[in-house]
Design a protein around this motif. Structure first.
Motif, PDB file in Angstrom:
ATOM      1  N   ARG A 354       0.845  -1.200   0.000  1.00 57.36           N
ATOM      2  CA  ARG A 354       0.000   0.000   0.000  1.00 57.36           C
ATOM      3  C   ARG A 354       0.880   1.250   0.000  1.00 57.36           C
ATOM      4  O   ARG A 354       1.211   1.804   1.047  1.00 57.36           O
ATOM      5  N   MET A 355       1.276   1.695  -1.159  1.00 61.51           N
ATOM      6  CA  MET A 355       2.018   2.952  -1.238  1.00 61.51           C
ATOM      7  C   MET A 355       1.063   4.090  -0.882  1.00 61.51           C
ATOM      8  O   MET A 355       0.034   4.277  -1.549  1.00 61.51           O
ATOM      9  N   VAL A 356       1.389   4.855   0.162  1.00 62.40           N
ATOM     10  CA  VAL A 356       0.480   5.902   0.629  1.00 62.40           C
ATOM     11  C   VAL A 356       1.109   7.293   0.580  1.00 62.40           C
ATOM     12  O   VAL A 356       0.419   8.282   0.838  1.00 62.40           O
ATOM     13  N   ASN A 357       2.391   7.383   0.247  1.00 62.43           N
ATOM     14  CA  ASN A 357       3.002   8.702   0.140  1.00 62.43           C
ATOM     15  C   ASN A 357       4.237   8.646  -0.739  1.00 62.43           C
ATOM     16  O   ASN A 357       4.828   7.565  -0.941  1.00 62.43           O
ATOM     17  N   ALA A 358       4.610   9.792  -1.278  1.00 66.96           N
ATOM     18  CA  ALA A 358       5.773   9.904  -2.157  1.00 66.96           C
ATOM     19  C   ALA A 358       6.506  11.199  -1.816  1.00 66.96           C
ATOM     20  O   ALA A 358       5.875  12.210  -1.481  1.00 66.96           O
ATOM     21  N   HIS A 359       7.835  11.163  -1.891  1.00 74.24           N
ATOM     22  CA  HIS A 359       8.644  12.320  -1.496  1.00 74.24           C
ATOM     23  C   HIS A 359       9.874  12.433  -2.396  1.00 74.24           C
ATOM     24  O   HIS A 359      10.552  11.434  -2.663  1.00 74.24           O
ATOM     25  N   THR A 360      10.183  13.646  -2.842  1.00 73.69           N
ATOM     26  CA  THR A 360      11.474  13.910  -3.460  1.00 73.69           C
ATOM     27  C   THR A 360      12.534  13.856  -2.359  1.00 73.69           C
ATOM     28  O   THR A 360      12.382  14.478  -1.306  1.00 73.69           O
ATOM     29  N   ALA A 361      13.608  13.110  -2.604  1.00 69.30           N
ATOM     30  CA  ALA A 361      14.599  12.857  -1.561  1.00 69.30           C
ATOM     31  C   ALA A 361      15.862  13.695  -1.766  1.00 69.30           C
ATOM     32  O   ALA A 361      16.143  14.167  -2.873  1.00 69.30           O
ATOM     33  N   PRO A 362      16.659  13.859  -0.711  1.00 71.24           N
ATOM     34  CA  PRO A 362      17.910  14.624  -0.835  1.00 71.24           C
ATOM     35  C   PRO A 362      18.869  14.049  -1.866  1.00 71.24           C
ATOM     36  O   PRO A 362      19.648  14.807  -2.470  1.00 71.24           O
ATOM     37  N   ASP A 363      18.839  12.738  -2.070  1.00 67.40           N
ATOM     38  CA  ASP A 363      19.775  12.142  -3.038  1.00 67.40           C
ATOM     39  C   ASP A 363      19.305  12.281  -4.471  1.00 67.40           C
ATOM     40  O   ASP A 363      19.954  11.780  -5.400  1.00 67.40           O
ATOM     41  N   GLY A 364      18.177  12.968  -4.675  1.00 65.25           N
ATOM     42  CA  GLY A 364      17.667  13.213  -6.022  1.00 65.25           C
ATOM     43  C   GLY A 364      16.660  12.204  -6.503  1.00 65.25           C
ATOM     44  O   GLY A 364      16.041  12.390  -7.554  1.00 65.25           O
ATOM     45  N   SER A 365      16.459  11.130  -5.760  1.00 66.71           N
ATOM     46  CA  SER A 365      15.537  10.076  -6.166  1.00 66.71           C
ATOM     47  C   SER A 365      14.127  10.368  -5.660  1.00 66.71           C
ATOM     48  O   SER A 365      13.863  11.428  -5.078  1.00 66.71           O
ATOM     49  N   LEU A 366      13.235   9.389  -5.860  1.00 65.58           N
ATOM     50  CA  LEU A 366      11.862   9.473  -5.367  1.00 65.58           C
ATOM     51  C   LEU A 366      11.688   8.395  -4.304  1.00 65.58           C
ATOM     52  O   LEU A 366      11.962   7.218  -4.554  1.00 65.58           O
ATOM     53  N   TYR A 367      11.248   8.777  -3.110  1.00 68.82           N
ATOM     54  CA  TYR A 367      10.972   7.811  -2.046  1.00 68.82           C
ATOM     55  C   TYR A 367       9.475   7.500  -2.025  1.00 68.82           C
ATOM     56  O   TYR A 367       8.644   8.410  -2.152  1.00 68.82           O
ATOM     57  N   LEU A 368       9.153   6.219  -1.841  1.00 75.60           N
ATOM     58  CA  LEU A 368       7.768   5.773  -1.720  1.00 75.60           C
ATOM     59  C   LEU A 368       7.578   5.141  -0.353  1.00 75.60           C
ATOM     60  O   LEU A 368       8.409   4.346   0.103  1.00 75.60           O
ATOM     61  N   VAL A 369       6.479   5.483   0.303  1.00 78.97           N
ATOM     62  CA  VAL A 369       6.161   4.974   1.635  1.00 78.97           C
ATOM     63  C   VAL A 369       5.094   3.893   1.495  1.00 78.97           C
ATOM     64  O   VAL A 369       3.988   4.156   1.039  1.00 78.97           O
ATOM     65  N   ASP A 370       5.463   2.669   1.878  1.00 82.43           N
ATOM     66  CA  ASP A 370       4.572   1.517   1.759  1.00 82.43           C
ATOM     67  C   ASP A 370       4.033   1.167   3.144  1.00 82.43           C
ATOM     68  O   ASP A 370       4.760   0.641   3.996  1.00 82.43           O
ATOM     69  N   PHE A 371       2.773   1.451   3.371  1.00 79.23           N
ATOM     70  CA  PHE A 371       2.099   1.164   4.647  1.00 79.23           C
ATOM     71  C   PHE A 371       2.078  -0.340   4.918  1.00 79.23           C
ATOM     72  O   PHE A 371       2.028  -0.777   6.062  1.00 79.23           O
ATOM     73  N   TYR A 372       2.090  -1.120   3.902  1.00 78.58           N
ATOM     74  CA  TYR A 372       2.092  -2.586   3.909  1.00 78.58           C
ATOM     75  C   TYR A 372       1.089  -3.150   4.925  1.00 78.58           C
ATOM     76  O   TYR A 372       1.446  -3.694   5.965  1.00 78.58           O
ATOM     77  N   ARG A 373      -0.165  -3.062   4.562  1.00 81.44           N
ATOM     78  CA  ARG A 373      -1.273  -3.494   5.403  1.00 81.44           C
ATOM     79  C   ARG A 373      -2.299  -4.248   4.573  1.00 81.44           C
ATOM     80  O   ARG A 373      -2.541  -3.915   3.410  1.00 81.44           O
ATOM     81  N   GLY A 374      -2.953  -5.221   5.193  1.00 82.97           N
ATOM     82  CA  GLY A 374      -4.052  -5.893   4.521  1.00 82.97           C
ATOM     83  C   GLY A 374      -5.303  -5.048   4.507  1.00 82.97           C
ATOM     84  O   GLY A 374      -5.989  -4.924   3.492  1.00 82.97           O
ATOM     85  N   ILE A 375      -5.616  -4.425   5.652  1.00 78.17           N
ATOM     86  CA  ILE A 375      -6.812  -3.583   5.755  1.00 78.17           C
ATOM     87  C   ILE A 375      -6.431  -2.140   5.463  1.00 78.17           C
ATOM     88  O   ILE A 375      -5.561  -1.565   6.120  1.00 78.17           O
ATOM     89  N   LEU A 376      -7.105  -1.565   4.504  1.00 79.83           N
ATOM     90  CA  LEU A 376      -6.893  -0.165   4.143  1.00 79.83           C
ATOM     91  C   LEU A 376      -8.068   0.704   4.568  1.00 79.83           C
ATOM     92  O   LEU A 376      -7.900   1.859   4.935  1.00 79.83           O
ATOM     93  N   GLN A 377      -9.281   0.152   4.515  1.00 79.31           N
ATOM     94  CA  GLN A 377     -10.500   0.917   4.782  1.00 79.31           C
ATOM     95  C   GLN A 377     -10.739   1.044   6.280  1.00 79.31           C
ATOM     96  O   GLN A 377     -10.617   0.065   7.027  1.00 79.31           O
ATOM     97  N   HIS A 378     -11.109   2.248   6.734  1.00 75.76           N
ATOM     98  CA  HIS A 378     -11.404   2.439   8.145  1.00 75.76           C
ATOM     99  C   HIS A 378     -12.766   1.835   8.495  1.00 75.76           C
ATOM    100  O   HIS A 378     -13.648   1.697   7.634  1.00 75.76           O
ATOM    101  N   LYS A 379     -12.934   1.511   9.764  1.00 76.85           N
ATOM    102  CA  LYS A 379     -14.158   0.846  10.221  1.00 76.85           C
ATOM    103  C   LYS A 379     -15.417   1.669   9.939  1.00 76.85           C
ATOM    104  O   LYS A 379     -16.502   1.101   9.768  1.00 76.85           O
ATOM    105  N   GLU A 380     -15.281   3.000   9.895  1.00 79.36           N
ATOM    106  CA  GLU A 380     -16.454   3.843   9.679  1.00 79.36           C
ATOM    107  C   GLU A 380     -17.086   3.613   8.310  1.00 79.36           C
ATOM    108  O   GLU A 380     -18.257   3.906   8.110  1.00 79.36           O
TER     109      GLU A 380
END
Length: 855
Positions: A354-380
């Motif tokens: 579950r990639m949930v965010n992306a960031h330009t990094a100091p080294d010039g690359s692109l960082y991707l944040v993987d929440f890595y979860r089975g459940i994505l949807q909130h209970k509500e």
């Protein structure tokens, strides 16, 4: 399988399981070292693992400090079990990751903060001596203490804003904390921005924007999105639309991707509305976004130059990242398109990725944040359909996983070495404002402003602003001077010779910050001539900035909006900047100009008696009188309405004007539940009717708009209990409703209809309760205007299932909206809400046709 009804279930929805012929693979946990093999990346790029469990768990967003250390918000408490029962007792944390051996992978982990619920945003401030962060409710500062051996720990933690993320559920709370080019911190799912000046935090209203994630381009324009809309590109400077709450912009102010088609590589039955037609295709693949999340405008320098300024948007429900191109379009708006037809920048066959965010990094690359979860949807919002999918593939466990990835281009330049800004002089930081990587420019600007500038630094910044060889660096220099309080006309003048229109526009925007200072006269003289610029982007920014300089701006802006009458946005920006001085602009506009009607409506909403007394004498044609009359009665402005009747009663008034006023007054009060306006007398109406200037039929209809008596507004808040309920309703309206319907109750174009004078508010108590409890689905007509949204996404969600609201609070909201802004109707007792709850089961949002059947 027996599944208990879920919060997201909607009566009438057939939640049939996926077709038997769909081949739905299992979703086992894939080890970090094997995870890249499940991902397909666009040709020419490669993935590298930066960090993974057990070093990091449940990451949702990160920030880099001036030395390249990674500060990560880890949201372990998000849906820790399938029912979310442990969410309030499962704490998250904020960690610091370091690469001590320079191999590109984190090898040192420090828990900086723990025992915070659902941390959702992080940012570095105070020369990297303080972490600004948000949890599930509040915004905090935490002192960063670094020992001689480099060990990092948290010192004192203080609250910056008690209500930063108050109320709602985790999917709909403020987040982001992005420091933008203009030195303000902006947020998604929020209408507030923050700035720390001389140790004191300033909080200011801006536009409501986004849901999860926020980014900016090289010229400081903001990018956000919502779960079902991949991107909203703001085409006006942040704050410009919010400055004048009485003026409604007449056209769009954002751009987006018109075709939001997705191309996942894994079948996607495990999305919340997967059973609904149009969510998945015939093979079970997600068609359009349902969970669009954090994004990055790539401003790094490792990818080849053609990727600079492109957009990377995460969509975790589809297990993918989309790349989009952004190009200049017609009339100053950007054109956003999917970059790759028929595929995506990144897709995964691992349902838990579950990639949930992306960031330009100091080294010039692109960082991707993987929440890595089975459940994505909130209970509500989870449906029985989705719960069955979760159980079937065991997606509820485990939690506590997560990865951070680096994306680099195989043909790009080598990754940059880690920065060491904490050890660099301020002069070196000024040099970084010319760096090809936007992260270096942003961080250098922040650190310079936070350190403060000596004479040598100021001189270097002025020289950089005057050097047109790097226009982006010049813009950063201007905003750095602004942050230091050292911006002046000389620096602005030297930068206004830049060739790129967006760069010049940014200089003009910065100039607007000097209105109201001793430098204002010189700055005004500098930017006023740019109203005649041949560039639409420059003219629009002049319109937005110039009004802040008061009376001298009026003739310049009048000339600008006259010459650019076809560009509605120029006119709207001028009115926004002139908040409080709209009457002067109306006086300066020629007859029949298309901005006049909007100005009339704005003035009536402002309800300044001195201004309104002059207004009728300024109107030029029947159409303007009709607009004034309609606005006066719709807003229940009795004094103006009576003044218009006096004009009707004068024999010398042109027949067309008389007819227009009558039509406008009747149109504004046409709703059958219109509350008559209190007046002391209606002599003018009687005189006009007796003299044959008004027909008997029109006379009776007009008389019905008024109530002759003391002239005092009737109140329905008769007891102390009623008045206390009204105050409680105001608190909760501001908490949950104001973001869409606004503080003035007039709503927002394309987003929310008005509550002022609304038949749905003032008519049936039962209908209003139904809307508040279970929501309403468009299209719906309010005060003669139709508001339309896709039926799969309710115009307004109900609050029945929100455990944070009691019947007393919901009744208080209803009472508030029925009696605020000149509205008037009986208070709504909590017992009426309770009766509705008991008598009508939870259901799908009401349609207007269904609501009209309620009494």
């Amino acid at each position: 399988m027996i599944v208990v009804a879920q919060n997201g279930d909607k009566p009438g929805h057939d939640m049939a399981p996926p077709p038997a012929h769909w081949k739905i693979p299992a979703a086992p946990v894939v080890k970090p070292e094997d995870s890249a093999a499940t991902m397909k990346l666009e040709e020419g790029f490669e993935l590298e693992l930066v960090a993974a469990e057990p070093m990091v768990h449940d990451p949702v967003v990160l920030a880099f400090d001036g030395d390249g250390r990674i500060w990560v918000a880890e949201m372990l408490g998000y849906m820790p079990d399938i029912d979310g029962k442990l969410e309030e007792s499962t704490y998250g944390r904020i960690s610091v990751l370091e690469d001590t051996d320079g191999d590109g992978r984190a090898d040192k982990h420090t828990v900086f903060l723990e025992k915070y619920l659902l941390p959702r945003a992080v940012a570095l401030i105070d020369n990297d001596r303080t972490l600004l962060f948000a949890d599930n409710e509040k915004l905090h500062e935490a002192e960063i203490v670094v020992s001689e051996d480099g060990t990092i720990r948290a010192g004192e933690v203080v609250v910056v804003d008690e209500t930063y993320a108050e109320g709602g559920n985790p999917e709909h709370k403020p987040n982001g904390l992005m420091r933008a080019l203009d030195n303000w911190f902006y947020n998604a799912k929020s209408d507030l921005r923050y700035k720390k000046v001389n140790g004191v935090w300033i909080k200011e209203k801006t536009e409501e924007r986004g849901q999860w994630g926020i980014s900016q381009d090289v010229y400081g324009r903001l990018f956000t999105n919502s779960n079902s809309n991949l991107i909203a590109v703001e085409e006006i400077p942040p704050g410009a639309k919010a400055r004048n709450p009485h003026h409604a912009f007449r056209g769009p102010v954002t751009s987006t991707i018109k075709d939001q088609q997705l191309w996942p590589s894994r079948i996607n039955p495990g999305v919340n509305r997967g059973y609904m037609k149009g969510t998945l295709d015939e093979k079970g693949y997600l068609v359009k976004p349902t969970a669009a999340s954090g994004m990055a405008v790539y401003r790094g320098d490792q990818f080849p130059s053609e990727f600079h300024g492109q957009l990377f948007v995460t969509e975790p429900a589809g297990n993918l990242v989309k790349r989009a191109t952004i190009a200049e379009g017609e009339k100053g708006f950007r054109v956003v398109r999917s970059a790759i037809e028929g595929s995506e920048f990144l897709t995964s066959t691992d349902e838990r990725s579950r990639m949930v965010n992306a960031h330009t990094a100091p080294d010039g690359s692109l960082y991707l944040v993987d929440f890595y979860r089975g459940i994505l949807q909130h209970k509500e919002y989870m449906t029985s359909y989705l719960r069955a999918q979760v159980v079937e593939r065991g997606l509820e466990t485990p939690i506590g996983l997560g990865r951070i990835w680096r994306v680099r281009h195989t043909g790009g330049k080598p990754l940059a070495a880690a920065p060491k800004m904490s050890r660099e002089s301020t002069a070196a930081l000024v040099a970084h404002l010319s760096h090809p990587n936007g992260w270096w420019r942003d961080t250098a600007q922040r650190l310079i402003v936070e350190r403060g500038g000596d004479e040598e630094t100021i001189a270097a910044l002025r020289a950089l602003a005057a050097d047109g060889s790097n226009e982006i660096a010049a813009v950063h220099a201007i905003w750095t001077l602004e942050g230091l309080g050292k911006l002046d006309a000389d620096a602005l003048k030297s930068a206004l010779v830049l060739k790129q229109p967006r760069a010049v526009a940014e200089v003009v925007r910065a100039a607007g910050t000097l209105s109201g200072t001793e430098k204002a006269a010189g700055v005004f003289a500098l930017i006023a001539p740019l109203a005649e610029s041949g560039e639409i982007l420059v003219r629009r920014q002049v319109a937005a900035s110039l009004g802040r300089f008061g009376d001298p701006a009026v003739p310049v802006l009048a000339g600008l909006v006259v010459s650019q009458e076809k560009d509605l946005l120029t006119g709207d920006l001028a009115v926004s900047g002139l908040a409080g001085n709209e009457l002067a602009l109306l006086k300066a506009l020629p007859p029949k100009h298309n901005l006049r009607t909007a100005l009339i409506e704005t003035l009536v909403k402002r309800n300044e008696k001195k201004e309104l007394g002059e207004l009728a004498s300024l109107l030029e044609d029947a159409g303007e009188f009709r607009a004034l009359a309609r606005a006066s009665s719709m807003q229940r402005r009795a004094t103006e309405a009576v003044d218009l009747l006096v004009l009707v009663a004068r024999p010398e008034t042109a027949a067309a004007t008389r007819k227009a006023i009558i039509e406008g007054l009747l149109a504004g009060g046409k709703d059958k539940k219109f509350k008559p306006m209190p007046v002391k007398e209606l002599d003018a109406l009687a005189l006009a009717t007796k003299g044959g200037l008004i027909s008997e039929k029109d006379g009776k209809a007009l008389a019905a708009l008024f109530k002759v008596g003391s002239g005092e507004e009737e109140t329905f808040l008769l007891t102390d209990a009623h008045r206390e309920q009204f105050k409680l309703g105001e608190v909760h309206y501001q908490r949950i409703c104001m973001g869409c319907h606004q503080v003035h109750g007039n709503g927002q174009q394309y987003i929310a209809p008005p509550l002022v004078g609304s038949e749905w508010v003032l008519d049936s108590e039962q209908r209003l309760i139904a809307i508040i409890m279970d929501g309403v689905m468009g299209p719906i007509e309010v005060l003669g205007k139709t508001y339309t949204v896709p039926e799969i996404q309710p115009m307004m969600p109900g609050l029945r299932m929100n455990p944070e609201f009691t019947d007393e609070q919901l009744a208080a909201i209803a009472t508030y909206v029925r009696n605020a802004w000149g509205n008037g109707a009986a208070p709504v007792p909590a017992e009426a809400v309770a009766r509705y709850r008991e008598g009508i089961a939870p259901r799908a949002p009401w349609t207007p046709e269904e609501l009209l059947k309620l009494k």
